[in-house]
Design a protein around this motif. Sequence first.
Motif, PDB file in Angstrom:
ATOM      1  N   GLY A  48       0.822  -1.201   0.000  1.00  0.00           N
ATOM      2  CA  GLY A  48       0.000   0.000   0.000  1.00  0.00           C
ATOM      3  C   GLY A  48       0.854   1.249   0.000  1.00  0.00           C
ATOM      4  N   TYR A  49       0.261   2.337  -0.478  1.00  0.00           N
ATOM      5  CA  TYR A  49       0.938   3.622  -0.655  1.00  0.00           C
ATOM      6  C   TYR A  49       0.050   4.738  -0.135  1.00  0.00           C
ATOM      7  CZ  TYR A  49       1.830   7.892  -3.419  1.00  0.00           C
ATOM      8  OH  TYR A  49       2.032   9.186  -3.824  1.00  0.00           O
ATOM      9  N   VAL A  50       0.691   5.736   0.473  1.00  0.00           N
ATOM     10  CA  VAL A  50      -0.042   6.938   0.877  1.00  0.00           C
ATOM     11  C   VAL A  50       0.787   8.147   0.480  1.00  0.00           C
ATOM     12  CG1 VAL A  50       0.902   6.868   3.244  1.00  0.00           C
ATOM     13  CG2 VAL A  50      -1.224   8.112   2.781  1.00  0.00           C
ATOM     14  N   SER A  51       0.116   9.127  -0.097  1.00  0.00           N
ATOM     15  CA  SER A  51       0.810  10.327  -0.568  1.00  0.00           C
ATOM     16  C   SER A  51       1.224  11.231   0.587  1.00  0.00           C
ATOM     17  CB  SER A  51      -0.092  11.087  -1.532  1.00  0.00           C
ATOM     18  OG  SER A  51      -1.263  11.536  -0.854  1.00  0.00           O
ATOM     19  N   TRP A  52       1.908  12.311   0.271  1.00  0.00           N
ATOM     20  CA  TRP A  52       2.495  13.203   1.254  1.00  0.00           C
ATOM     21  C   TRP A  52       1.457  13.723   2.255  1.00  0.00           C
ATOM     22  CZ3 TRP A  52       3.024  12.748  -3.832  1.00  0.00           C
ATOM     23  CH2 TRP A  52       4.292  12.532  -4.356  1.00  0.00           C
ATOM     24  N   THR A  53       0.293  14.079   1.766  1.00  0.00           N
ATOM     25  CA  THR A  53      -0.741  14.634   2.645  1.00  0.00           C
ATOM     26  C   THR A  53      -1.716  13.572   3.148  1.00  0.00           C
ATOM     27  OG1 THR A  53      -2.220  15.085   0.802  1.00  0.00           O
ATOM     28  CG2 THR A  53      -0.645  16.817   1.388  1.00  0.00           C
ATOM     29  N   GLY A  54      -1.611  12.383   2.601  1.00  0.00           N
ATOM     30  CA  GLY A  54      -2.573  11.343   2.949  1.00  0.00           C
ATOM     31  C   GLY A  54      -3.800  11.359   2.071  1.00  0.00           C
ATOM     32  N   VAL A  57      -4.266   7.292  -1.736  1.00  0.00           N
ATOM     33  CA  VAL A  57      -3.796   5.980  -1.308  1.00  0.00           C
ATOM     34  C   VAL A  57      -3.954   5.006  -2.466  1.00  0.00           C
ATOM     35  CG1 VAL A  57      -4.320   6.333   1.139  1.00  0.00           C
ATOM     36  CG2 VAL A  57      -6.050   5.337  -0.370  1.00  0.00           C
ATOM     37  N   ALA A  58      -3.174   3.953  -2.423  1.00  0.00           N
ATOM     38  CA  ALA A  58      -3.257   2.903  -3.436  1.00  0.00           C
ATOM     39  C   ALA A  58      -2.877   1.580  -2.784  1.00  0.00           C
ATOM     40  CB  ALA A  58      -2.327   3.205  -4.611  1.00  0.00           C
ATOM     41  N   TYR A  59      -3.434   0.502  -3.320  1.00  0.00           N
ATOM     42  CA  TYR A  59      -3.216  -0.813  -2.730  1.00  0.00           C
ATOM     43  C   TYR A  59      -2.936  -1.843  -3.795  1.00  0.00           C
ATOM     44  CZ  TYR A  59      -5.459   1.364   1.314  1.00  0.00           C
ATOM     45  OH  TYR A  59      -5.778   2.206   2.350  1.00  0.00           O
ATOM     46  N   ALA A  60      -2.190  -2.843  -3.394  1.00  0.00           N
ATOM     47  CA  ALA A  60      -2.085  -4.034  -4.217  1.00  0.00           C
ATOM     48  C   ALA A  60      -3.438  -4.727  -4.217  1.00  0.00           C
ATOM     49  CB  ALA A  60      -1.009  -4.959  -3.651  1.00  0.00           C
ATOM     50  N   ASP A  61      -3.706  -5.492  -5.263  1.00  0.00           N
ATOM     51  CA  ASP A  61      -4.989  -6.185  -5.330  1.00  0.00           C
ATOM     52  C   ASP A  61      -5.202  -7.084  -4.119  1.00  0.00           C
ATOM     53  OD1 ASP A  61      -4.998  -6.659  -8.966  1.00  0.00           O
ATOM     54  OD2 ASP A  61      -5.611  -4.975  -7.709  1.00  0.00           O
ATOM     55  N   SER A  62      -4.123  -7.663  -3.628  1.00  0.00           N
ATOM     56  CA  SER A  62      -4.230  -8.581  -2.490  1.00  0.00           C
ATOM     57  C   SER A  62      -4.643  -7.869  -1.203  1.00  0.00           C
ATOM     58  CB  SER A  62      -2.904  -9.300  -2.277  1.00  0.00           C
ATOM     59  OG  SER A  62      -1.865  -8.365  -2.027  1.00  0.00           O
ATOM     60  N   ALA A  63      -4.450  -6.553  -1.166  1.00  0.00           N
ATOM     61  CA  ALA A  63      -4.743  -5.791   0.044  1.00  0.00           C
ATOM     62  C   ALA A  63      -6.056  -5.015  -0.025  1.00  0.00           C
ATOM     63  CB  ALA A  63      -3.607  -4.811   0.321  1.00  0.00           C
TER      64      ALA A  63
END
Length: 121
Positions: A48-54, A57-63
């Motif tokens: 998973g990913y979260v940008s500077w400000t939150g 967000v992005a996730y792998a398909d598994s998540a």
Amino acid sequence: VQLQASGGGWAQAGGSLRLSCVASGLNFEHYAMSWFRLAPGKERDFVGYVSWTGGTVAYADSAKGRFTISRDNAKNTVYLQMNSLKPEDTAVYYCAASPTGGNLAIFYDDWGQGTLVTVSS
């Protein structure tokens, strides 16, 4: 730069864990943060990913639908809430920081030491 991950442990399938990663030595709000994981015999995978400000967000398909990534810039901390855990989630989970972001490990220069998550069936 130091990234200190914690919160790993043992959980039964269907259970939950919350990982935390505290950053120091960097201007945290200027860094995108991600979680990756490394399972035995497998390559390191994006979680998973979260940008500077939150705000992004992005996730792998598994998540998707089970994990939630968030951050608190006042505490220099990124979180990964993991629900509905499955045995295949067993891995060492790493937090990582990048001034540019993305879902590929090559974008990340700074890594935490990892925290082990074990999920039993």
